[in-house]
Design an enzyme around this catalytic site. Structure first.
Site, PDB file in Angstrom:
ATOM      1  N   LYS A 111       0.952  -1.236   0.083  1.00 39.46           N
ATOM      2  CA  LYS A 111      -0.059   0.008   0.097  1.00 39.46           C
ATOM      3  C   LYS A 111       0.841   1.207   0.028  1.00 39.46           C
ATOM      4  CE  LYS A 111      -4.454  -1.648   1.676  1.00 39.46           C
ATOM      5  NZ  LYS A 111      -5.605  -1.341   2.703  1.00 39.46           N
ATOM      6  N   LYS A 192      -3.993 -11.108  -6.450  1.00 44.79           N
ATOM      7  CA  LYS A 192      -5.230 -11.548  -5.878  1.00 44.79           C
ATOM      8  C   LYS A 192      -6.268 -10.545  -6.280  1.00 44.79           C
ATOM      9  CE  LYS A 192      -5.212  -8.623  -1.706  1.00 44.79           C
ATOM     10  NZ  LYS A 192      -5.419  -8.397  -0.603  1.00 44.79           N
ATOM     11  N   LYS A 195     -11.059  -5.672  -4.565  1.00 43.61           N
ATOM     12  CA  LYS A 195     -11.761  -4.284  -4.880  1.00 43.61           C
ATOM     13  C   LYS A 195     -11.029  -3.149  -5.290  1.00 43.61           C
ATOM     14  CE  LYS A 195     -11.720  -4.104   0.308  1.00 43.61           C
ATOM     15  NZ  LYS A 195     -12.397  -4.953   1.364  1.00 43.61           N
TER      16      LYS A 195
HETATM   17  P1  TYM Z   1      -9.788  -6.837   3.913  1.00 44.94           P
HETATM   18  O1  TYM Z   1     -11.017  -5.923   4.199  1.00 44.94           O
HETATM   19  O2  TYM Z   1      -8.733  -6.406   3.049  1.00 44.94           O
HETATM   20  O3  TYM Z   1     -10.361  -8.145   3.409  1.00 44.94           O
HETATM   21  C1  TYM Z   1     -11.661  -8.867   4.143  1.00 44.94           C
HETATM   22  C2  TYM Z   1     -11.108 -10.104   4.134  1.00 44.94           C
HETATM   23  O4  TYM Z   1     -11.549 -10.752   2.729  1.00 44.94           O
HETATM   24  C3  TYM Z   1     -10.180 -11.713   2.585  1.00 44.94           C
HETATM   25  N1  TYM Z   1      -9.794 -11.463   1.211  1.00 44.94           N
HETATM   26  C4  TYM Z   1      -9.627 -12.431   0.342  1.00 44.94           C
HETATM   27  N2  TYM Z   1      -9.621 -13.921   0.486  1.00 44.94           N
HETATM   28  C5  TYM Z   1      -9.403 -14.685  -0.632  1.00 44.94           C
HETATM   29  N3  TYM Z   1      -9.163 -14.122  -1.878  1.00 44.94           N
HETATM   30  C6  TYM Z   1      -9.122 -12.846  -2.056  1.00 44.94           C
HETATM   31  N4  TYM Z   1      -8.556 -12.535  -3.215  1.00 44.94           N
HETATM   32  C7  TYM Z   1      -9.331 -12.006  -0.788  1.00 44.94           C
HETATM   33  N5  TYM Z   1      -9.266 -10.585  -0.938  1.00 44.94           N
HETATM   34  C8  TYM Z   1      -9.708 -10.496   0.413  1.00 44.94           C
HETATM   35  C9  TYM Z   1      -8.910 -10.764   3.517  1.00 44.94           C
HETATM   36  O5  TYM Z   1      -7.998 -12.146   3.762  1.00 44.94           O
HETATM   37  C10 TYM Z   1      -9.985 -10.839   4.524  1.00 44.94           C
HETATM   38  O6  TYM Z   1     -10.020 -12.013   5.631  1.00 44.94           O
HETATM   39  N6  TYM Z   1      -6.834  -6.124   7.913  1.00 44.94           N
HETATM   40  C11 TYM Z   1      -8.059  -6.785   7.395  1.00 44.94           C
HETATM   41  C12 TYM Z   1      -9.321  -6.426   8.166  1.00 44.94           C
HETATM   42  C13 TYM Z   1      -9.187  -6.629   9.851  1.00 44.94           C
HETATM   43  C14 TYM Z   1      -9.265  -7.855  10.539  1.00 44.94           C
HETATM   44  C15 TYM Z   1      -9.184  -7.555  11.906  1.00 44.94           C
HETATM   45  C16 TYM Z   1      -9.637  -9.018  10.103  1.00 44.94           C
HETATM   46  C17 TYM Z   1      -9.099  -5.762  10.676  1.00 44.94           C
HETATM   47  N7  TYM Z   1      -9.086  -5.906  11.748  1.00 44.94           N
HETATM   48  C18 TYM Z   1      -9.328  -8.670  12.736  1.00 44.94           C
HETATM   49  C19 TYM Z   1      -9.524 -10.086  11.030  1.00 44.94           C
HETATM   50  C20 TYM Z   1      -9.569  -9.609  12.460  1.00 44.94           C
HETATM   51  C21 TYM Z   1      -8.496  -6.423   6.014  1.00 44.94           C
HETATM   52  O7  TYM Z   1      -7.608  -5.525   5.635  1.00 44.94           O
HETATM   53  O8  TYM Z   1      -9.081  -7.143   5.198  1.00 44.94           O
END
Ligand code: TYM
Length: 327
Positions: A111, A192, A195
């Site tokens: 990022k 990957k 969005k």
């Molecule tokens: P975020 O918002 O980027 O994504 C949300 C969840 O979706 C999963 N994900 C994917 N899984 C498989 N293939 C993909 N292409 C793909 N894109 C996204 C991510 O692995 C995630 O599980 N840091 C985290 C948010 C967060 C969080 C937490 C998660 C903040 N606090 C505490 C768990 C526990 C994030 O940016 O996810």
């Protein structure tokens, strides 16, 4: 009952990657675990957000949680910003983390690459995520592959705190799906599905209309062969589509291989699109019902109350152990 916590950022459209990597497991875990599912709005502001967009995307994500089948009587559904203990423990975790370990985080590197000025929030982001998880003494954290490194750091911080101040935090385990923990982009299987990709043809959004889904799947890149076979090294594109098929249909990879033996990619892709449509259509219908019902605010109020009860208790114990004078 084991405790589960996870969160998703309200930044842009939710994709099939989010669903397969994380949300699908949220729904499955809620039946026999004590679950806490958040929308991590405080994480979203680590990059600039238009205020009106952030509000809309936050409500949209809560709407999707409910439309997917998360049940507010079983799981606590809430906004991170509604439980101030997250910010407070986030700060304490920041003081426990080392610059070196934060610098090694690949999400931070991705990022911040090429940016002239990098927000400090982006750098300390994983310390807030550790706080999210440790506040609830979560046993399991359902996420996709890309969050594994943050989970490792959370575990390190939990150990570090426990060593320094005495046994306090449960050390959480990561929980990823066997198939599809990393769904790849439809136009480039080395990236990957995300969005934030500027090409909408690279992802399927959970709210994409059926015809858009059909178009995107038919245009998804494949190799020049015609064998539907799971082989991530030699056939990454088809393997990715097969993972999506498996997760939408409930069929195993072997069953999919057998079903399309000798048929080429055309039929496979057409039927994959229909699998995705029949998964998403009812979710989209429920989504529109939920959004127009106005139920979201009550759900969030209830969820935040339940979450704060546990979170405040943990925070108090942490502050007491660290030597703060309790009020
Ligand atoms: P975020 O918002 O980027 O994504 C949300 C969840 O979706 C999963 N994900 C994917 N899984 C498989 N293939 C993909 N292409 C793909 N894109 C996204 C991510 O692995 C995630 O599980 N840091 C985290 C948010 C967060 C969080 C937490 C998660 C903040 N606090 C505490 C768990 C526990 C994030 O940016 O996810």
């Amino acid at each position: 009952m084991k405790r589960v916590l996870s969160g998703i950022q309200p930044s842009g459209k939710m994709t099939l990657g989010n669903y397969i990597g994380a949300m699908k497991n949220f729904v499955e875990l809620q039946d026999d675990h004590r679950c806490y599912f958040m929308v991590v709005d405080m994480h979203a502001v680590t990059v600039p957000q238009e205020p009106e967009d952030l509000r809309e995307q936050t409500e949209m994500l809560v709407g999707l949680y409910l439309a997917l089948g998360l049940n507010p009587d079983r799981a606590s559904i809430f906004l991170q910003s509604h439980v101030p203990a997250h910010a407070e423990l986030g700060w304490l975790m920041t003081t426990l983390a080392y610059m070196g370990e934060l610098e090694r985080m690949t999400q931070f590197k991705d990022k911040s690459r090429g940016k002239e000025s990098i927000g400090a929030g982006l750098f300390v982001y994983p310390a807030l995520m550790a706080a999210d998880i440790l506040l609830y003494n979560a046993d399991l954290v359902p996420v996709g592959d890309d969050q594994k490194q943050h989970l490792e750091l959370t575990r390190d911080l939990a150990h570090r705190f426990n060593q320094r101040y005495g046994e306090t935090f449960r050390v959480p385990e990561v929980f990823t799906p066997e198939i599809g923990a990393r769904i790849m982009s439809l136009d480039d299987a080395s990236k990957k599905m995300s969005k934030s990709n500027p090409n909408p043809g690279s992802y399927i959004a959970l709210l994409d209309p059926p015809d858009t889904i059909r178009k995107k799947v038919s245009r998804a890149v494949t190799d020049s062969g015609r064998e539907v076979r799971f082989d991530t090294a030699n056939k990454p594109e088809v393997s990715n589509l097969m993972s999506i098929y498996a997760q939408c249909s409930g069929l195993s990879l072997q069953e999919i291989e057998a079903k399309y033996e000798g048929q080429g990619y055309g039929t496979f892709k057409k039927e994959l699109a229909e699998q995705i449509v029949s998964l998403l259509e009812p979710i989209q219908e429920r989504y529109h019902e939920v959004r127009s019902s106005g139920a979201i605010h009550d759900v969030l109020k209830k969820g935040a109350g339940e979450a704060a009860e546990i979170a405040n208790e943990t925070l108090r114990e942490v502050k007491q152990k660290m030597g703060f004078v309790l009020g």
